[in-house]
Scaffold this active site. Structure first.
Site, PDB file in Angstrom:
ATOM      1  N   MET A  30      -7.038  -2.279  -7.628  1.00  0.00           N
ATOM      2  CA  MET A  30      -8.299  -1.868  -6.996  1.00  0.00           C
ATOM      3  C   MET A  30      -8.477  -0.366  -7.181  1.00  0.00           C
ATOM      4  SD  MET A  30      -8.940  -4.325  -3.784  1.00  0.00           S
ATOM      5  CE  MET A  30      -7.968  -3.446  -2.606  1.00  0.00           C
ATOM      6  N   GLY A  31      -7.810   0.204  -8.170  1.00  0.00           N
ATOM      7  CA  GLY A  31      -7.946   1.635  -8.430  1.00  0.00           C
ATOM      8  C   GLY A  31      -7.147   2.454  -7.436  1.00  0.00           C
ATOM      9  N   GLY A  36       3.228   3.454  -8.276  1.00  0.00           N
ATOM     10  CA  GLY A  36       3.525   2.006  -8.282  1.00  0.00           C
ATOM     11  C   GLY A  36       2.719   1.307  -9.375  1.00  0.00           C
ATOM     12  N   HIS A  37       1.406   1.610  -9.435  1.00  0.00           N
ATOM     13  CA  HIS A  37       0.581   1.004 -10.494  1.00  0.00           C
ATOM     14  C   HIS A  37       1.059   1.457 -11.876  1.00  0.00           C
ATOM     15  CE1 HIS A  37      -2.503   1.233  -7.113  1.00  0.00           C
ATOM     16  NE2 HIS A  37      -2.470  -0.044  -7.397  1.00  0.00           N
ATOM     17  N   GLN A  61     -12.195  -9.587  -0.620  1.00  0.00           N
ATOM     18  CA  GLN A  61     -10.886  -9.633   0.063  1.00  0.00           C
ATOM     19  C   GLN A  61     -10.815  -8.709   1.274  1.00  0.00           C
ATOM     20  OE1 GLN A  61      -8.862  -8.332  -3.703  1.00  0.00           O
ATOM     21  NE2 GLN A  61      -7.489  -7.295  -2.283  1.00  0.00           N
ATOM     22  N   GLY A 147       2.985  -5.907  -8.053  1.00  0.00           N
ATOM     23  CA  GLY A 147       4.074  -5.211  -7.367  1.00  0.00           C
ATOM     24  C   GLY A 147       4.659  -6.056  -6.239  1.00  0.00           C
ATOM     25  N   GLN A 148       5.948  -5.884  -6.008  1.00  0.00           N
ATOM     26  CA  GLN A 148       6.603  -6.588  -4.895  1.00  0.00           C
ATOM     27  C   GLN A 148       6.093  -6.105  -3.538  1.00  0.00           C
ATOM     28  OE1 GLN A 148      11.030  -6.623  -4.692  1.00  0.00           O
ATOM     29  NE2 GLN A 148      10.645  -6.639  -2.479  1.00  0.00           N
ATOM     30  N   SER A 186      -2.184   2.668  -2.090  1.00  0.00           N
ATOM     31  CA  SER A 186      -3.411   3.475  -2.172  1.00  0.00           C
ATOM     32  C   SER A 186      -3.839   3.919  -0.774  1.00  0.00           C
ATOM     33  CB  SER A 186      -4.536   2.666  -2.816  1.00  0.00           C
ATOM     34  OG  SER A 186      -4.107   2.232  -4.085  1.00  0.00           O
ATOM     35  N   ARG A 187      -3.485   3.109   0.233  1.00  0.00           N
ATOM     36  CA  ARG A 187      -3.895   3.442   1.605  1.00  0.00           C
ATOM     37  C   ARG A 187      -3.073   4.589   2.196  1.00  0.00           C
ATOM     38  NH1 ARG A 187      -5.138  -2.322   1.639  1.00  0.00           N
ATOM     39  NH2 ARG A 187      -7.354  -2.524   2.073  1.00  0.00           N
TER      40      ARG A 187
END
Ligand code: PAF
Length: 282
Positions: A30-31, A36-37, A61, A147-148, A186-187
């Site tokens: 989601m950008g 991690g990405h 979502q 990702g896990q 991202s949050r």
């Protein structure tokens, strides 16, 4: 790296690549990309001829009271990071390209999607499953990388692939953590410096639970109580759930054995965070 915004063009390019026999690694996002990405993109680039990254903040979502409107959308930065990590194609469609007027289909995964994130965020996994089904059709991946950190989501994507007999392999890559242990998300961008410190309570509780299991505790209730107690003791952190579950079914077993997933979700200020650890129980 090319950027594609149109679904029809994405589908045409993916089909051409497929005809040419290219192996496609796909990283749905989601950008607001972070390390991690980037680790997912690098893993895909190491094993595939072509890496497609999607950037799409999926309205389906998010619940009505969630952070869809304020979700970070730093597109220029995402483009730079994706390219540097090894992406060949960035698919960044506007919502009407994935959900054109009249779109009315939803994909729903069963029991795996009901507990934990599923009950905390009603409709969330229906939105995730629907968008990944559309994205898989458009991008025709050989392998999809997730990702896990979003462990329940990873299981649900795997279930969807199996149930729909999609010829796609799923690779779940380890969670990437900040130096103190906070899972990258991202949050995390929403957190103040003080909140970042408070947010570590979740990782510390998961780690303490893992240590207790390694020391011999096999009662899931005891492990959950340990995590809940540690999280509740931390000022500024609100517990949503913490549990020790079977890593395949996400159901709490009578006794811990095999692969166990320690799952947790908390709120720190206005930010909701999740994390997990996997433990092998002999
Ligand atoms: O994990 C995410 O970023 C999203 O849930 C996904 C898989 C890209 C679907 O929108």
């Amino acid at each position: 790296m090319i950027v594609i915004r149109s679904a029809a063009r994405m589908a045409a390019v993916a089909r051409r690549l497929e005809r040419e026999g290219k192996r496609i690694g796909f990283v749905p996002t989601m950008g607001a990309l972070h390390e991690g990405h980037c680790s997912l993109i690098r893993a895909a680039a190491a094993r595939h001829d072509m890496v497609i990254v999607s950037v799409f903040v999926n309205p389906l979502q998010f619940g009505p009271r969630e952070d869809f409107a304020r979700y970070p959308r730093p597109f220029g930065r995402d483009r730079r990071l994706a390219r540097a990590a090894g992406a060949d194609l960035l698919f960044a469609p506007p919502a009407r390209e994935l959900y054109p007027p009249g779109f009315q289909t939803a994909v729903e995964v069963g029991p795996l999607a009901r507990r934990w994130e599923g009950s905390a965020r009603p409709g969330h996994f229906r939105g995730v499953a629907t968008v990944v089904a559309v994205l898989f059709e458009l991008t025709r991946p050989t392998t999809v990388y997730v990702g896990q950190k979003d462990y329940q989501q990873a299981l649900i994507v795997g279930q969807l692939i199996r149930d729909l007999r999609l010829p796609i392999r799923l690779r779940v890559q380890p969670t990437v953590r900040e130096p103190g242990g906070l899972a990258m998300s991202s949050r995390n961008a929403y957190l103040s410096a003080a909140e970042r410190r408070q947010a570590l309570a979740l990782f510390h509780a998961l780690r303490a639970a893992r240590a207790r299991i390694r020391a011999g505790e096999r009662r899931p209730g005891r492990i959950a109580a340990l995590m809940r107690g540690l999280i509740r003791a931390k000022a500024g952190v609100r517990l949503e759930y913490a549990a020790a579950v079977d890593a395949r079914t996400l159901e709490p077993p009578r006794r811990l054995r095999g692969r166990v997933a320690l799952l947790g979700a908390v709120r720190v200020g206005r930010t909701r965070l999740i994390d997990n650890l996997l433990v092998g129980v002999p």
